[in-house]
Design a protein around this motif. Structure first.
Motif, PDB file in Angstrom:
ATOM      1  N   ASP A   1      51.077  48.826  28.702  1.00  0.00           N
ATOM      2  CA  ASP A   1      51.306  48.616  30.133  1.00  0.00           C
ATOM      3  C   ASP A   1      49.953  48.503  30.847  1.00  0.00           C
ATOM      4  O   ASP A   1      48.964  49.119  30.438  1.00  0.00           O
ATOM      5  N   TYR A   2      49.922  47.743  31.932  1.00  0.00           N
ATOM      6  CA  TYR A   2      48.710  47.695  32.734  1.00  0.00           C
ATOM      7  C   TYR A   2      49.036  47.305  34.170  1.00  0.00           C
ATOM      8  O   TYR A   2      50.112  46.767  34.458  1.00  0.00           O
ATOM      9  N   THR A   3      48.083  47.610  35.064  1.00  0.00           N
ATOM     10  CA  THR A   3      48.223  47.313  36.489  1.00  0.00           C
ATOM     11  C   THR A   3      47.036  46.471  36.931  1.00  0.00           C
ATOM     12  O   THR A   3      45.888  46.774  36.584  1.00  0.00           O
ATOM     13  N   ILE A   4      47.302  45.417  37.722  1.00  0.00           N
ATOM     14  CA  ILE A   4      46.241  44.534  38.179  1.00  0.00           C
ATOM     15  C   ILE A   4      46.443  44.218  39.666  1.00  0.00           C
ATOM     16  O   ILE A   4      47.531  44.411  40.209  1.00  0.00           O
ATOM     17  N   GLU A   5      45.382  43.718  40.284  1.00  0.00           N
ATOM     18  CA  GLU A   5      45.486  43.187  41.643  1.00  0.00           C
ATOM     19  C   GLU A   5      46.122  41.803  41.592  1.00  0.00           C
ATOM     20  O   GLU A   5      46.032  41.100  40.581  1.00  0.00           O
TER      21      GLU A   5
END
Length: 215
Positions: A39-43
């Protein structure tokens, strides 16, 4: 999956023979081992990377991998989640399932550019220039409010113009411009000033009536 038949035979020196038959039944009840991206979070202005999954099976058979992608809306247009669910199935229909979550967010406020502060005489032009704003993921909206604080006289005051830029996800940037209006210029007489004179005490001239203008 299948059946093995094993025949055991034993004999002695006199030719006596004994046999035994064994059946080995093979089962595959173990699901494949599925490896997926983290999982990852980005702008919202960053690139979304769609890495692949892989799977191995304990019986060295073929593994079929199926991917289902789901988009989940967030609180604003530039905020959402992408759920990627893989299902790995071996030749015996044992399934393994895993989901990767990609979170796209907009936490970056708009970039706001406003006019410079300035000081001007009350008789000069007082330009009220506009501000501008850009956003990393969409449109920026600008709201302006003005507050005036009186000075020591009517023509002396300070105007504070506050600009607030916001984007579609509620990120805000606020900046203020200060305009100082002052009156430091003295009035000027419209006529020539009366000259100094020396007269007899009984011949004092009348007081001149003068007019003046102010900037």
């Amino acid at each position: 999956v299948g059946m093995y038949q094993r025949m055991y035979t034993v004999s002695d020196d006199c030719g006596n023979v004994a046999t035994f038959e064994q059946f080995v039944r093979l089962l595959d009840t173990t699901a494949p081992e599925l490896t997926i991206p983290e999982d990852y979070t980005i702008e919202c202005d960053q690139d979304i990377v769609y890495d692949d999954a892989s799977a191995t099976d304990n019986c060295d058979g073929d593994v079929a991998i199926e991917l289902v992608t789901e988009f989940i809306e967030g609180d604003c247009p530039n905020s959402y989640q992408i759920k990627r669910t893989w299902t790995a199935t071996d030749d015996c229909d044992n399934p393994a399932e895993a989901t990767q979550t990609i979170t796209v967010q907009d936490t970056t406020p708009p970039e706001l550019t406003i006019p410079d502060d300035y000081t001007a005489e009350c008789s000069e032009m007082h330009p009220l220039e506009d501000a501008s704003a850009t956003d990393n993921c969409g449109e920026a909206f600008i709201v302006m409010s003005a507050d005036t604080v009186a000075g020591d006289c009517t023509q002396s005051y300070v105007v504070t113009r506050t600009f607030m830029a916001s984007d579609e996800c509620g990120n805000e940037t606020t900046l203020s411009q200060t305009i100082t209006i002052q009156d430091t210029t003295a009035p000027s007489f419209n006529e020539d000033l009366p000259m100094d004179v020396t007269v007899e005490c009984d011949n004092v001239p009348l007081v001149s009536v003068l007019t003046a203008t102010d900037n």
